[in-house]
Design an enzyme around this catalytic site. Structure first.
Site, PDB file in Angstrom:
ATOM      1  N   GLY A  21       0.808  -1.218   0.000  1.00  0.00           N
ATOM      2  CA  GLY A  21       0.000   0.000   0.000  1.00  0.00           C
ATOM      3  C   GLY A  21       0.832   1.254   0.000  1.00  0.00           C
ATOM      4  N   GLY A  27       1.863   4.610   3.682  1.00  0.00           N
ATOM      5  CA  GLY A  27       2.819   3.906   2.838  1.00  0.00           C
ATOM      6  C   GLY A  27       3.631   4.842   1.978  1.00  0.00           C
ATOM      7  N   TYR A 175     -13.475  -4.267  11.288  1.00  0.00           N
ATOM      8  CA  TYR A 175     -12.168  -3.598  11.201  1.00  0.00           C
ATOM      9  C   TYR A 175     -11.363  -3.839  12.468  1.00  0.00           C
ATOM     10  CZ  TYR A 175      -8.648   0.069  10.781  1.00  0.00           C
ATOM     11  OH  TYR A 175      -7.457   0.750  10.723  1.00  0.00           O
TER      12      TYR A 175
END
Length: 304
Positions: A21, A27, A175
């Site tokens: 990512g 990232g 999540y």
């Protein structure tokens, strides 16, 4: 205690970092910092055009940056295997793997292999990737695996009877489950690496409440509206949030099994410090069972 900033990053010339990512958010910031200190960074992205645009931005900010872009979709185990095989075939060394990519609070949907999207991407995709690259890491220079979690892991629960949330689905609960799974994995990985006498170290990090597109790419409805209101007011810059995973990846004084993150204001802001995982995240019995289930689901067996 002095603040740990990008100025503390040592010379990384000759070392190779793989960042999942890497085309946006944490990232991208990590790529920029590491490249600025001489590292060769293998940037991964699902979308080639977005990845190329991100690499171009880093190249503008860091003249002479050593970068390469490779396509990786963590929601597809076939893509994970192809990526790992590509590194092997091209003899690309891997000194540090930063498991950074993720999805957040998505509506209920599945990965290509039929896993709940957040658990499948955030945990299972990285579990498989790490296992497939472990032999390359073991041959690396100061090898490390850094797995990125979240303060929301503290609300996460592991239900082995319904890992994929087929019951009543909650984007937030799914999540949180994926993020506590990240920590269970990272800590269990260190236990197994230690027992095997491996030179690889496993560390974890969280970015606090950082202003990235993660909060907008997944959530819908009122969750997305709250992010749009809260991010400009309360979130810290991604360049600060990314320091935790960079510190875990490069600082000479870190130890395997440590967890770094923003520590101020309920771990929402600030420069990286040692923080504590939840009690569940530290449970070795839960971690061992999750490891076994993850090997079965992904087909990737570590042999540790």
């Amino acid at each position: 205690m002095s603040k740990w900033t990008a100025e503390a990053i040592p010379d990384l010339t000759g070392r190779t970092f793989v960042i999942t990512g890497a085309n946006s958010g944490l990232g991208l910031e990590s790529t920029r910092m590491l490249a600025a200190h001489g590292a060769h960074v293998v940037m991964t992205a699902r979308d080639r055009l977005k990845g190329e645009a991100a690499a171009a931005r880093v190249g503008q900010d860091v003249p002479g940056a050593s970068l390469e872009l490779r396509i990786l979709d963590l929601a597809d185990l076939e893509s994970v295997r192809e990526f790992a095989e590509g590194l092997r075939n091209d003899a690309v060394p891997v000194d540090v793997l930063i498991n950074n990519a993720g999805v957040m609070m998505t509506p209920q949907r599945d990965t290509k292999q039929g896993f709940e999207m957040q658990f499948g991407t955030n945990h299972l995709g990285h579990f498989a990737l790490t296992g497939l690259l472990l032999d390359r890491l073991a041959a690396g220079n100061d090898p490390r695996v850094v797995t990125v979690s979240s303060t929301l892991h503290k609300k996460g629960e592991i239900d082995f009877d319904d890992l994929m949330h087929r019951g009543r689905y909650s984007p937030t609960a799914a999540y949180a489950r994926s993020k506590v799974a990240n920590l269970l994995f990272g800590l269990e990985l260190q236990r197994r690496l230690t027992a095997a006498g491996s030179p690889v170290r496993s560390l974890m990090a969280h970015p606090g409440y950082s202003n990235t597109n993660l909060q907008f790419a997944g959530p819908t409805g009122w969750r997305k509206a709250m992010m749009r209101i809260g991010n400009p007011l309360f979130a810290q810059k991604p360049a600060i949030g990314a320091l935790a995973q960079v510190r875990a990846a490069v600082a000479p004084d870190v130890a395997g099994g440590q967890y770094y993150g923003s520590a101020a204001l309920f771990e929402s802001r600030g420069f990286p410090e040692l923080v504590r995982p939840s009690r569940l995240a530290q449970d070795p019995q839960v971690a061992a069972r999750l490891w076994e289930e993850s090997e079965k689901l992904t087909g990737v067996v570590y042999g540790l």
